[in-house]
Design a protein around this motif. Structure first.
Motif, PDB file in Angstrom:
ATOM      1  N   HIS A  43     -10.937   8.710  -6.902  1.00  0.00           N
ATOM      2  CA  HIS A  43      -9.709   8.267  -7.023  1.00  0.00           C
ATOM      3  C   HIS A  43      -9.612   7.052  -5.873  1.00  0.00           C
ATOM      4  O   HIS A  43      -9.640   7.221  -4.778  1.00  0.00           O
ATOM      5  N   GLU A  44      -8.999   6.218  -6.624  1.00  0.00           N
ATOM      6  CA  GLU A  44      -8.679   4.821  -5.670  1.00  0.00           C
ATOM      7  C   GLU A  44      -7.540   4.958  -5.081  1.00  0.00           C
ATOM      8  O   GLU A  44      -6.611   6.028  -5.317  1.00  0.00           O
ATOM      9  N   ALA A  45      -7.265   4.085  -4.029  1.00  0.00           N
ATOM     10  CA  ALA A  45      -5.965   3.939  -3.469  1.00  0.00           C
ATOM     11  C   ALA A  45      -5.039   3.645  -4.539  1.00  0.00           C
ATOM     12  O   ALA A  45      -5.228   3.247  -5.741  1.00  0.00           O
ATOM     13  N   GLU A  84       0.844  -1.246  -0.143  1.00  0.00           N
ATOM     14  CA  GLU A  84       0.150  -0.022  -0.137  1.00  0.00           C
ATOM     15  C   GLU A  84       0.958   1.324   0.075  1.00  0.00           C
ATOM     16  O   GLU A  84       1.805   1.247   0.707  1.00  0.00           O
ATOM     17  N   PRO A 120      -8.524  13.929  -2.369  1.00  0.00           N
ATOM     18  CA  PRO A 120      -9.680  15.053  -2.160  1.00  0.00           C
ATOM     19  C   PRO A 120     -10.959  14.517  -2.791  1.00  0.00           C
ATOM     20  O   PRO A 120     -12.057  15.256  -2.557  1.00  0.00           O
ATOM     21  N   SER A 121     -10.822  13.947  -3.791  1.00  0.00           N
ATOM     22  CA  SER A 121     -12.270  13.453  -4.485  1.00  0.00           C
ATOM     23  C   SER A 121     -12.474  11.992  -4.128  1.00  0.00           C
ATOM     24  O   SER A 121     -11.609  11.111  -3.974  1.00  0.00           O
ATOM     25  N   ASP A 122     -13.784  11.615  -4.194  1.00  0.00           N
ATOM     26  CA  ASP A 122     -14.124  10.206  -4.051  1.00  0.00           C
ATOM     27  C   ASP A 122     -13.938   9.440  -5.032  1.00  0.00           C
ATOM     28  O   ASP A 122     -13.976   8.085  -5.213  1.00  0.00           O
ATOM     29  N   PRO A 150      -3.465   5.430   0.541  1.00  0.00           N
ATOM     30  CA  PRO A 150      -4.699   4.924   0.771  1.00  0.00           C
ATOM     31  C   PRO A 150      -5.681   6.120  -0.092  1.00  0.00           C
ATOM     32  O   PRO A 150      -5.571   7.445  -0.041  1.00  0.00           O
ATOM     33  N   GLU A 151      -6.786   5.535  -0.169  1.00  0.00           N
ATOM     34  CA  GLU A 151      -7.995   6.239  -0.918  1.00  0.00           C
ATOM     35  C   GLU A 151      -8.305   7.488  -0.158  1.00  0.00           C
ATOM     36  O   GLU A 151      -8.531   8.595  -0.772  1.00  0.00           O
ATOM     37  N   GLU A 152      -8.346   7.463   1.067  1.00  0.00           N
ATOM     38  CA  GLU A 152      -8.764   8.785   1.847  1.00  0.00           C
ATOM     39  C   GLU A 152      -7.892   9.950   1.782  1.00  0.00           C
ATOM     40  O   GLU A 152      -8.300  11.164   2.075  1.00  0.00           O
ATOM     41  N   LEU A 153      -6.532   9.616   0.966  1.00  0.00           N
ATOM     42  CA  LEU A 153      -5.817  10.937   0.953  1.00  0.00           C
ATOM     43  C   LEU A 153      -6.176  11.629  -0.053  1.00  0.00           C
ATOM     44  O   LEU A 153      -5.824  12.788  -0.143  1.00  0.00           O
TER      45      LEU A 153
END
Length: 177
Positions: free
Chosen positions: A164-166, A152, A160-162, A155-158
Protein backbone atom coordinates in the motif's frame (compact mmCIF):
# COMPACT_ATOMS: atom_id res chain seq x y z
CA UNK A 1 -36.66 7.00 -26.42
CA UNK A 2 -34.32 9.71 -25.19
CA UNK A 3 -31.88 8.99 -22.36
CA UNK A 4 -32.49 10.93 -19.17
CA UNK A 5 -30.39 11.81 -16.16
CA UNK A 6 -32.30 12.50 -12.97
CA UNK A 7 -30.46 14.67 -10.45
CA UNK A 8 -32.29 16.21 -7.50
CA UNK A 9 -35.60 15.55 -9.25
CA UNK A 10 -34.45 17.45 -12.37
CA UNK A 11 -33.87 15.74 -15.69
CA UNK A 12 -31.38 16.26 -18.48
CA UNK A 13 -31.11 14.54 -21.86
CA UNK A 14 -28.15 12.27 -22.49
CA UNK A 15 -27.19 9.84 -25.19
CA UNK A 16 -30.48 8.52 -26.61
CA UNK A 17 -29.75 4.93 -25.53
CA UNK A 18 -28.91 5.65 -21.88
CA UNK A 19 -31.11 6.03 -18.80
CA UNK A 20 -28.89 7.14 -15.91
CA UNK A 21 -29.98 8.07 -12.40
CA UNK A 22 -28.05 9.37 -9.40
CA UNK A 23 -29.66 8.36 -6.13
CA UNK A 24 -29.23 7.46 -2.48
CA UNK A 25 -28.15 3.85 -2.17
CA UNK A 26 -29.95 1.17 -0.23
CA UNK A 27 -28.28 -1.76 1.50
CA UNK A 28 -29.11 -3.95 -1.51
CA UNK A 29 -26.81 -1.75 -3.66
CA UNK A 30 -23.79 -2.59 -1.49
CA UNK A 31 -22.98 -5.88 -3.19
CA UNK A 32 -23.12 -4.28 -6.66
CA UNK A 33 -20.75 -1.55 -5.46
CA UNK A 34 -18.40 -4.22 -4.10
CA UNK A 35 -18.51 -6.08 -7.44
CA UNK A 36 -17.72 -2.88 -9.33
CA UNK A 37 -14.67 -2.32 -7.11
CA UNK A 38 -13.51 -5.90 -7.61
CA UNK A 39 -13.49 -5.31 -11.38
CA UNK A 40 -11.29 -2.23 -10.96
CA UNK A 41 -7.94 -1.16 -9.55
CA UNK A 42 -9.55 0.46 -6.49
CA UNK A 43 -8.69 -0.68 -2.95
CA UNK A 44 -10.84 -3.68 -2.19
CA UNK A 45 -12.83 -3.45 1.02
CA UNK A 46 -15.18 -6.08 2.39
CA UNK A 47 -18.69 -6.36 0.97
CA UNK A 48 -19.85 -5.47 4.47
CA UNK A 49 -18.22 -2.02 4.18
CA UNK A 50 -20.35 -1.16 1.14
CA UNK A 51 -23.56 -2.55 2.64
CA UNK A 52 -22.89 -0.66 5.88
CA UNK A 53 -22.15 2.61 4.05
CA UNK A 54 -25.40 2.26 2.09
CA UNK A 55 -27.41 1.50 5.21
CA UNK A 56 -25.94 4.02 7.66
CA UNK A 57 -24.53 6.75 5.42
CA UNK A 58 -26.99 6.81 2.51
CA UNK A 59 -27.41 10.57 2.85
CA UNK A 60 -23.75 11.06 1.95
CA UNK A 61 -23.36 8.23 -0.55
CA UNK A 62 -24.47 8.24 -4.18
CA UNK A 63 -25.05 5.44 -6.66
CA UNK A 64 -25.26 5.96 -10.40
CA UNK A 65 -27.49 3.45 -12.12
CA UNK A 66 -28.06 2.72 -15.76
CA UNK A 67 -31.13 0.58 -16.35
CA UNK A 68 -31.14 -0.28 -12.61
CA UNK A 69 -27.52 -1.51 -12.70
CA UNK A 70 -24.90 0.23 -10.52
CA UNK A 71 -22.35 1.83 -12.86
CA UNK A 72 -20.80 4.27 -10.40
CA UNK A 73 -20.82 5.32 -6.78
CA UNK A 74 -19.27 7.41 -4.07
CA UNK A 75 -19.04 6.41 -0.42
CA UNK A 76 -18.62 9.41 1.85
CA UNK A 77 -19.37 10.66 5.34
CA UNK A 78 -19.23 13.82 7.41
CA UNK A 79 -16.69 13.39 10.23
CA UNK A 80 -18.39 14.12 13.59
CA UNK A 81 -15.65 16.53 14.65
CA UNK A 82 -15.62 18.37 11.28
CA UNK A 83 -19.21 19.09 10.27
CA UNK A 84 -18.10 21.41 7.45
CA UNK A 85 -16.27 18.58 5.63
CA UNK A 86 -17.54 15.66 3.60
CA UNK A 87 -14.88 12.95 3.38
CA UNK A 88 -14.95 10.87 0.19
CA UNK A 89 -13.83 7.39 1.11
CA UNK A 90 -14.10 5.90 -2.36
CA UNK A 91 -15.42 6.76 -5.78
CA UNK A 92 -15.83 4.17 -8.49
CA UNK A 93 -17.00 4.24 -12.07
CA UNK A 94 -17.58 1.18 -14.24
CA UNK A 95 -15.28 0.96 -17.26
CA UNK A 96 -18.34 1.29 -19.54
CA UNK A 97 -18.91 4.81 -18.17
CA UNK A 98 -15.37 6.20 -18.12
CA UNK A 99 -14.74 9.41 -20.01
CA UNK A 100 -18.35 10.57 -19.67
CA UNK A 101 -17.87 12.85 -16.66
CA UNK A 102 -19.82 10.54 -14.38
CA UNK A 103 -17.43 10.88 -11.42
CA UNK A 104 -17.82 14.67 -11.50
CA UNK A 105 -21.61 14.35 -11.70
CA UNK A 106 -21.59 12.04 -8.69
CA UNK A 107 -19.45 14.46 -6.65
CA UNK A 108 -21.71 17.37 -7.58
CA UNK A 109 -24.77 15.36 -6.53
CA UNK A 110 -23.05 14.62 -3.20
CA UNK A 111 -22.27 18.22 -2.28
CA UNK A 112 -25.75 19.38 -3.32
CA UNK A 113 -27.47 16.98 -0.93
CA UNK A 114 -29.39 18.39 2.05
CA UNK A 115 -27.07 16.40 4.32
CA UNK A 116 -24.18 18.51 2.98
CA UNK A 117 -25.83 21.92 3.36
CA UNK A 118 -23.23 22.94 5.99
CA UNK A 119 -20.32 21.39 4.09
CA UNK A 120 -17.76 23.87 2.84
CA UNK A 121 -14.98 21.37 2.03
CA UNK A 122 -14.64 18.02 0.29
CA UNK A 123 -11.72 15.87 1.39
CA UNK A 124 -10.33 12.66 -0.02
CA UNK A 125 -7.15 10.67 0.20
CA UNK A 126 -5.43 9.53 -2.98
CA UNK A 127 -2.30 7.48 -3.59
CA UNK A 128 0.53 9.16 -5.51
CA UNK A 129 0.14 6.73 -8.44
CA UNK A 130 -3.62 7.32 -8.84
CA UNK A 131 -3.34 10.05 -11.46
CA UNK A 132 -6.98 9.71 -12.53
CA UNK A 133 -8.33 10.52 -9.05
CA UNK A 134 -5.82 13.33 -8.61
CA UNK A 135 -6.99 14.85 -11.91
CA UNK A 136 -10.66 14.39 -10.92
CA UNK A 137 -10.30 16.24 -7.62
CA UNK A 138 -8.18 19.05 -9.10
CA UNK A 139 -10.73 19.49 -11.91
CA UNK A 140 -13.55 19.48 -9.36
CA UNK A 141 -11.83 22.34 -7.49
CA UNK A 142 -11.39 24.32 -10.72
CA UNK A 143 -15.04 23.78 -11.70
CA UNK A 144 -16.09 25.13 -8.32
CA UNK A 145 -13.64 28.03 -8.52
CA UNK A 146 -11.93 27.04 -5.28
CA UNK A 147 -8.64 25.61 -4.08
CA UNK A 148 -7.33 22.08 -3.85
CA UNK A 149 -4.68 21.69 -1.17
CA UNK A 150 -2.62 18.50 -1.35
CA UNK A 151 -0.67 17.32 1.69
CA UNK A 152 0.68 14.11 3.16
CA UNK A 153 -1.96 12.25 5.14
CA UNK A 154 -1.01 8.64 5.84
CA UNK A 155 2.61 7.69 5.18
CA UNK A 156 3.34 4.31 3.63
CA UNK A 157 4.81 2.89 6.85
CA UNK A 158 1.43 3.11 8.61
CA UNK A 159 0.04 0.33 6.43
CA UNK A 160 0.60 -3.27 7.54
CA UNK A 161 1.45 -4.43 4.03
CA UNK A 162 4.28 -3.37 1.77
CA UNK A 163 1.73 -3.25 -1.03
CA UNK A 164 0.00 0.00 0.00
CA UNK A 165 1.29 3.39 -1.04
CA UNK A 166 1.11 6.52 1.08
CA UNK A 167 -2.17 8.45 0.96
CA UNK A 168 -2.19 12.14 0.09
CA UNK A 169 -4.97 14.38 1.42
CA UNK A 170 -6.86 16.46 -1.14
CA UNK A 171 -8.81 19.24 0.59
CA UNK A 172 -11.09 21.10 -1.80
CA UNK A 173 -12.89 24.29 -0.81
CA UNK A 174 -14.29 26.39 0.55
CA UNK A 175 -17.49 26.10 -1.46
CA UNK A 176 -19.78 29.07 -1.77
CA UNK A 177 -23.27 27.95 -0.86
Amino acid sequence: MKGVVTINNQTATLNPTEALTLEKPSAKDGSAMWELVNKSSLDQNSAYKYIMMCEYFAETCVVAKEDDQVVGFVTAFIPPERQDVVFVWQIGVDSSQRGKGLASKILNELIERDACRDVRYLEATVTPSNEASQALFKKFAREHDTTCEVSECFPEELFPSDEHEAELSFLIGPFDK
